[in-house]
Design a protein around this motif. Sequence first.
Motif, mmCIF file in Angstrom:
data_model
loop_
_atom_site.group_PDB
_atom_site.id
_atom_site.type_symbol
_atom_site.label_atom_id
_atom_site.label_comp_id
_atom_site.label_asym_id
_atom_site.label_seq_id
_atom_site.Cartn_x
_atom_site.Cartn_y
_atom_site.Cartn_z
ATOM 1 N N PRO A 90 29.971 37.731 40.380
ATOM 2 C CA PRO A 90 30.484 36.843 39.464
ATOM 3 C C PRO A 90 31.726 36.236 39.557
ATOM 4 O O PRO A 90 32.523 36.688 40.318
ATOM 5 N N ILE A 91 31.980 35.401 38.883
ATOM 6 C CA ILE A 91 33.504 34.655 39.048
ATOM 7 C C ILE A 91 34.262 34.937 37.684
ATOM 8 O O ILE A 91 33.766 34.865 36.577
ATOM 9 N N VAL A 92 35.685 35.386 38.040
ATOM 10 C CA VAL A 92 36.567 35.727 36.621
ATOM 11 C C VAL A 92 37.801 34.567 36.879
ATOM 12 O O VAL A 92 38.217 34.493 37.809
ATOM 13 N N LEU A 93 37.748 33.733 35.784
ATOM 14 C CA LEU A 93 38.828 32.786 35.838
ATOM 15 C C LEU A 93 40.011 33.104 34.872
ATOM 16 O O LEU A 93 39.530 33.577 33.753
ATOM 17 N N ILE A 94 41.038 32.864 35.532
ATOM 18 C CA ILE A 94 42.510 33.276 34.809
ATOM 19 C C ILE A 94 43.338 32.027 34.516
ATOM 20 O O ILE A 94 43.702 31.216 35.454
ATOM 21 N N GLY A 95 43.644 31.458 33.325
ATOM 22 C CA GLY A 95 44.207 30.173 33.010
ATOM 23 C C GLY A 95 45.621 30.404 33.199
ATOM 24 O O GLY A 95 46.087 31.278 33.727
ATOM 25 N N GLY A 96 45.929 29.080 33.269
ATOM 26 C CA GLY A 96 47.517 28.872 33.704
ATOM 27 C C GLY A 96 48.369 29.271 32.532
ATOM 28 O O GLY A 96 47.997 29.427 31.170
ATOM 29 N N PHE A 97 49.749 29.074 32.873
ATOM 30 C CA PHE A 97 50.899 29.419 31.943
ATOM 31 C C PHE A 97 50.536 28.633 30.677
ATOM 32 O O PHE A 97 50.502 27.408 30.416
ATOM 33 N N SER B 105 48.297 28.390 28.399
ATOM 34 C CA SER B 105 46.924 27.914 28.197
ATOM 35 C C SER B 105 46.183 28.988 27.264
ATOM 36 O O SER B 105 46.797 30.196 27.116
ATOM 37 N N HIS B 106 45.004 28.671 26.710
ATOM 38 C CA HIS B 106 44.340 29.423 25.877
ATOM 39 C C HIS B 106 42.997 29.564 26.589
ATOM 40 O O HIS B 106 42.404 28.432 27.307
ATOM 41 N N TRP B 107 42.239 30.492 26.597
ATOM 42 C CA TRP B 107 41.126 30.737 27.393
ATOM 43 C C TRP B 107 40.097 29.789 27.076
ATOM 44 O O TRP B 107 39.218 29.149 27.919
ATOM 45 N N SER B 108 39.892 29.265 25.817
ATOM 46 C CA SER B 108 39.142 28.107 25.418
ATOM 47 C C SER B 108 39.397 26.699 26.291
ATOM 48 O O SER B 108 38.346 26.005 26.343
ATOM 49 N N ASP B 109 40.482 26.810 26.830
ATOM 50 C CA ASP B 109 40.714 25.345 27.552
ATOM 51 C C ASP B 109 39.907 25.523 28.761
ATOM 52 O O ASP B 109 39.863 24.342 29.247
ATOM 53 N N TYR B 110 39.293 26.355 29.147
ATOM 54 C CA TYR B 110 38.520 26.382 30.495
ATOM 55 C C TYR B 110 37.163 26.580 30.208
ATOM 56 O O TYR B 110 36.410 26.778 31.396
ATOM 57 N N ARG B 111 36.594 26.470 29.209
ATOM 58 C CA ARG B 111 35.128 26.452 28.761
ATOM 59 C C ARG B 111 34.466 25.398 29.725
ATOM 60 O O ARG B 111 33.347 25.870 30.211
ATOM 61 N N PHE B 112 35.046 24.040 29.565
ATOM 62 C CA PHE B 112 34.201 23.192 30.554
ATOM 63 C C PHE B 112 34.148 23.534 31.925
ATOM 64 O O PHE B 112 33.238 23.378 32.592
ATOM 65 N N ALA B 113 35.347 23.909 32.245
ATOM 66 C CA ALA B 113 35.698 24.418 33.827
ATOM 67 C C ALA B 113 34.396 25.485 34.311
ATOM 68 O O ALA B 113 33.967 25.490 35.202
ATOM 69 N N ALA B 114 34.418 26.457 33.406
ATOM 70 C CA ALA B 114 33.484 27.558 33.660
ATOM 71 C C ALA B 114 32.177 27.046 33.661
ATOM 72 O O ALA B 114 31.353 27.563 34.574
ATOM 73 N N VAL C 49 34.206 41.002 42.073
ATOM 74 C CA VAL C 49 34.258 39.464 41.573
ATOM 75 C C VAL C 49 34.726 38.648 42.555
ATOM 76 O O VAL C 49 35.756 39.151 43.238
ATOM 77 N N ILE C 50 34.764 37.538 42.160
ATOM 78 C CA ILE C 50 35.517 36.371 42.795
ATOM 79 C C ILE C 50 36.615 36.016 41.689
ATOM 80 O O ILE C 50 35.910 35.596 40.589
ATOM 81 N N LEU C 51 37.793 36.045 41.989
ATOM 82 C CA LEU C 51 38.857 35.931 40.994
ATOM 83 C C LEU C 51 39.404 34.303 41.400
ATOM 84 O O LEU C 51 39.828 34.086 42.459
ATOM 85 N N VAL C 52 39.469 33.587 40.343
ATOM 86 C CA VAL C 52 39.970 32.281 40.383
ATOM 87 C C VAL C 52 41.020 32.346 39.414
ATOM 88 O O VAL C 52 41.026 32.221 38.105
#
Length: 249
Positions: free
Chosen positions: A6-13, A15-24, A76-79
């Motif tokens: 699986p891929i685990v995405l860590i957002g940028g400075f 940010s809120h995790w929900s900012d990346y829902r589309f990207a996920a 995992v693959i970490l992004v």
Amino acid sequence: MSVREPIVLIGGFGSHWSDYRFAARALANISGRRVFIAGITRVTWMLAGLTDYSLLVDRAHAAISHALKQTGARKVILVGHSAGGIVGRAYLGDRTLKPHQRSYHGYERVSRLYMVGSPLRATRAALRRGMRAAAWVDETYPGAYYAPQVRYINVRSRYIEGKADGALRQREAYYNYRFISGDGAQWGDGVVPLALSELDGADTLELEGVGHSPGWGKWFFSDASVIGAWWRHFERGDAPSLNAAEAMA
């Protein structure tokens, strides 16, 4: 049958995790893998800014543990986007940011670390400007420290040149670059200058016309065309199909 990592995405400075829902969702469709987002909020970043990145590393570990449990995968693959790439590098390590904190030896659970638009180096002039975490990580785990066990992947962009007397966006880029590097007159993605997005031993892809974050036109996680350009380049060895004109459209 082997389980796809699986891929685990860590957002940028900031940010809120929900900012990346589309990207996920887009990354899941492109990669054919399950994508999880580390539960980091703007408050988490604020607290980290007042202390250190320990809390961010803890949140990354929680997301990775959850992804492994949900999928049955071993790694995992970490992004990591922007400062999320710094968090990813810290998570891989076996040393801690402060006494008595747990180290996670994340290199045992991560096969690839994508650092997307991440500041990977820190100049002396920038240490007092919030780049202490980047400096600590780079000094403690220089270069692709855990390679070849972990593959380090660096995605950056040549988007805009910082100019003190240029157009509005060029001036904004100038002050962003100067803030984190001490030198505003250089090229970068609008926030991170190219000079700070280099890491010895990492595989690097330099895009053109891709901005750092929302507000900079198309950015690294803005739509499937941009995400697909950097993901497929490293996954399949394809040349990115994205060009500057497409990115800035």
